[in-house]
Design an enzyme around this catalytic site. Structure first.
Site, PDB file in Angstrom:
ATOM      1  N   GLY A   1      15.998 -19.254  54.430  1.00 47.50           N
ATOM      2  CA  GLY A   1      15.699 -17.849  54.142  1.00 47.50           C
ATOM      3  C   GLY A   1      14.670 -17.300  55.101  1.00 47.50           C
TER       4      GLY A   1
ATOM      5  N   GLY B   1      14.066 -13.549  55.529  1.00 59.03           N
ATOM      6  CA  GLY B   1      13.751 -12.752  54.340  1.00 59.03           C
ATOM      7  C   GLY B   1      12.295 -12.357  54.231  1.00 59.03           C
ATOM      8  N   ASP B   2      12.003 -11.522  53.225  1.00 61.36           N
ATOM      9  CA  ASP B   2      10.651 -11.014  53.025  1.00 61.36           C
ATOM     10  C   ASP B   2       9.656 -12.094  52.633  1.00 61.36           C
ATOM     11  OD1 ASP B   2      11.211  -8.447  53.748  1.00 61.36           O
ATOM     12  OD2 ASP B   2      11.190  -7.603  51.729  1.00 61.36           O
TER      13      ASP B   2
ATOM     14  N   ARG C   1      21.047 -16.795  57.269  1.00 64.18           N
ATOM     15  CA  ARG C   1      22.378 -16.295  57.619  1.00 64.18           C
ATOM     16  C   ARG C   1      22.350 -15.240  58.709  1.00 64.18           C
ATOM     17  NH1 ARG C   1      24.302 -15.379  51.433  1.00 64.18           N
ATOM     18  NH2 ARG C   1      22.315 -14.278  51.504  1.00 64.18           N
TER      19      ARG C   1
ATOM     20  N   TYR D   1       0.156 -19.350  41.878  1.00 63.98           N
ATOM     21  CA  TYR D   1      -1.118 -19.212  41.162  1.00 63.98           C
ATOM     22  C   TYR D   1      -1.866 -20.540  41.106  1.00 63.98           C
ATOM     23  CZ  TYR D   1      -1.480 -14.413  39.738  1.00 63.98           C
ATOM     24  OH  TYR D   1      -1.692 -13.058  39.760  1.00 63.98           O
TER      25      TYR D   1
ATOM     26  N   ASP E   1       8.600 -12.687  34.959  1.00 67.72           N
ATOM     27  CA  ASP E   1       8.052 -12.572  36.309  1.00 67.72           C
ATOM     28  C   ASP E   1       6.633 -13.116  36.409  1.00 67.72           C
ATOM     29  OD1 ASP E   1       8.396 -11.674  39.029  1.00 67.72           O
ATOM     30  OD2 ASP E   1       7.025 -10.033  38.596  1.00 67.72           O
TER      31      ASP E   1
ATOM     32  N   HIS F   1       3.154 -17.928  35.917  1.00 68.40           N
ATOM     33  CA  HIS F   1       1.776 -17.830  36.398  1.00 68.40           C
ATOM     34  C   HIS F   1       0.751 -17.996  35.269  1.00 68.40           C
ATOM     35  CE1 HIS F   1       3.614 -16.685  40.042  1.00 68.40           C
ATOM     36  NE2 HIS F   1       3.614 -15.378  39.887  1.00 68.40           N
TER      37      HIS F   1
ATOM     38  N   LYS G   1      -2.047 -10.604  28.634  1.00 67.50           N
ATOM     39  CA  LYS G   1      -1.668  -9.213  28.916  1.00 67.50           C
ATOM     40  C   LYS G   1      -1.247  -9.116  30.378  1.00 67.50           C
ATOM     41  CE  LYS G   1      -5.478  -7.137  27.510  1.00 67.50           C
ATOM     42  NZ  LYS G   1      -6.410  -6.019  27.178  1.00 67.50           N
TER      43      LYS G   1
ATOM     44  N   LYS H   1     -21.586 -12.928  30.689  1.00 66.88           N
ATOM     45  CA  LYS H   1     -22.250 -11.787  30.063  1.00 66.88           C
ATOM     46  C   LYS H   1     -23.102 -12.338  28.929  1.00 66.88           C
ATOM     47  CE  LYS H   1     -19.672  -8.162  29.191  1.00 66.88           C
ATOM     48  NZ  LYS H   1     -18.508  -7.303  28.823  1.00 66.88           N
TER      49      LYS H   1
END
Length: 520
Positions: free
Chosen positions: A23, A26-27, A57, A203, A259, A264, A355, A400
């Site tokens: 690849g 690719g990017d 390719r 990660y 994703d 991660h 989150k 903190k």
């Protein structure tokens, strides 16, 4: 000059090393793989006898290949030219065996070129040179997941040699759910042994993620207090201030949970929560990571908040479904908040809140560990201590704490004790995650790569929720591009995670700031 730390064993390696980047047009290869290889090269960390073979390719000339792979590389012209002298490019299909035979011929020819090295001899007439150590081939798949098994099969049939050290590197996503992940691993295991497979989650190459083990187990204070007796809740937050930016068609197949969270963030959680490993050996660490994941039940839909971004309030930024590559009826979340529970003696009763959101107001990845209320009757109702690990964009660790505000009275306030890595370690290079992981692949260190059983446990935790979302059983709340997220996202850690907001004024750099403020 700032460099990585390099083990003496690897520094002395004289192996013939061939790195094959599938690849290469690719990017991912352009933006991550080749810049990482260049960072290793300019730091003198690639084995001395190394060739880098690009394969894809796309039919490109040598000039086009060089322009593409250096478009995200920064260095002097001489250094870039020297790096390119170690690189070549072959174009071919991913399905035809004869193309892989051609690739093997190129790799073999490169290995022959590196096989002898001139050395100084006492006898000037002796110019034979000498043979150098083992051969290592790294097959780096900068490819979409749909090509993994096809390429792996052709590598094994046409390139693989049993007397060569073979390492295959695959990028996430590792499947689409638990069943497809099992299928992918089954196919890979037909061609490669587990010891030859490196499942990359970048990660695990980030400096601050690697630091968690040191912070936990090399410091008495944290080692002693890292349990449900002292910790109230832990939050792991991922925020990106941009949307899909034309990649909506790809993102819509996965969503924010697949994703970011299933890979991660769950990897970060496993390091935060695992028991002390017997040693720093890769398998001891991965045993502990897999073990803690086994104590986590699947995520419940009722302990989840999902959202999808719409156009910004001023109309300057488009909504998710305004991307022409995204289906107009898409039910793919771009924001998720959820709770995980670890049902073991160390963590029972401590919620872990994840989150993650795209197109929100800021860019950051942080871990927030909030300790329980102080039990002292001397200072009732004070704010809780917190430890924050900023993974990105600026690496730092800070606490903190409650302090006495300077003056004649006894007023209390919150303040931060901060270790900012770029400021403190100015003479040290903070490596790019892909470079750090590539160095581990070359050095055969699996510590920062995902093992098959870890991957299976991660999918077990998330697959039921993902199937409910795919079946349209989840409600996605809209939120404007550039906001903090959907309604209820700010309150979510308090509602589900025992989180308690700071009640005292919070001072940082001589200023009163938002109690949720994270120092830059």
């Amino acid at each position: 000059m700032s460099v990585f730390e390099l083990s003496p064993a690897l520094a002395e390696k004289q192996d013939i090393t061939s790195i094959i980047v599938f690849g290469a047009s690719g990017d991912l290869a352009k933006k991550k793989t080749f810049p990482a290889l260049f960072q290793l090269y300019k730091s003198n960390l690639l084995p001395k006898h190394t060739r880098i073979h690009g394969y894809a390719r796309t039919d490109m000339s040598r000039e086009e290949f060089e322009k593409r792979v250096t478009s995200n590389i920064k260095g002097t012209p001489a250094l870039i030219e020297a790096f390119l002298s170690h690189c070549n490019y072959t174009h071919g299909s991913y399905s035809q065996g004869e193309d892989f035979e051609r690739l093997k011929a190129v790799i073999t020819e490169g290995e022959k070129d590196m096989q002898t090295e001139p050395v100084e001899f006492a006898d000037e007439n002796d110019k034979a040179g000498r043979l150098i150590g083992n051969r290592l081939r790294v097959y780096y798949m900068a490819l979409p997941p749909s090509a993994f098994t096809m390429v792996a099969s052709n590598i094994k049939a046409h390139v693989y040699e049993p007397d060569v050290i073979n390492h295959i590197v695959i990028e996430k996503p590792f499947g689409f759910d638990r069943d497809t992940s099992k299928e992918l691993n089954m196919e890979l295991s037909r061609h490669f042994k587990e010891s030859e497979i490196f499942r990359t989650d970048h990660y695990l190459g980030k400096e601050m993620v690697k630091n968690i083990i040191v912070l936990r187990f090399a410091n008495t204070f944290y080692s002693a207090s890292w349990n449900n007796k002292y910790i109230s809740n832990i939050q792991i937050t991922f925020r990106e201030p941009f949307g899909t930016e034309g990649r909506g068609g790809y993102f819509d197949s996965f969503g924010i949970i697949r994703d970011v969270m299933q890979n991660h963030l769950i990897q970060v959680l496993s390091i935060l929560a695992m028991e002390p490993p017997k040693s720093l050996d890769a398998e001891d660490i991965r045993d502990c990571k897999a073990e803690v994941l086994r104590y986590i039940p699947p995520v419940k839909l009722e302990e989840t908040l999902l959202g999808q971004y719409v156009a910004s309030e001023d109309g300057t930024k488009p909504g998710y479904k305004d991307d022409p590559t995204v289906p107009k009826d898409s039910n793919t979340p771009t924001f998720a908040a959820l709770v995980l529970h670890i049902n073991n003696d160390r963590w029972r009763g401590v919620p872990f809140i994840m989150k993650a959101g795209k197109a929100v107001e800021s860019a950051k990845v942080i871990v927030r560990v909030q300790f329980k209320d102080a039990s002292s009757k001397l200072f009732p109702d004070v704010s809780r201590d917190e430890l924050i690990i900023r993974i990105s964009p600026t690496e730092s660790i800070y606490t903190k704490n409650v302090v006495k505000l300077p003056g004649l009275g006894n007023k209390l306030a919150m303040s931060a004790l901060e270790l900012n890595y770029p400021n403190v370690f100015q003479d040290r290079m903070i490596p790019e995650p892909y470079a750090a992981l590539l160095l581990d692949v070359i050095g055969n260190d699996h510590s920062n790569f995902v093992r098959e059983d870890e991957l299976d446990e991660a999918w077990r935790i998330f697959t039921p929720l993902l199937h409910q979302i795919d079946q349209g059983k989840a409600t996605l709340l809209p939120y404007p591009y550039g906001s903090r997220g959907p309604a209820g996202s700010n309150e979510f850690p308090t509602k589900f995670g025992n989180y308690k907001a700071t009640t005292l004024d919070y001072y940082y750099n001589d200023s009163i700031v938002d109690p949720h403020y994270v120092p830059k």
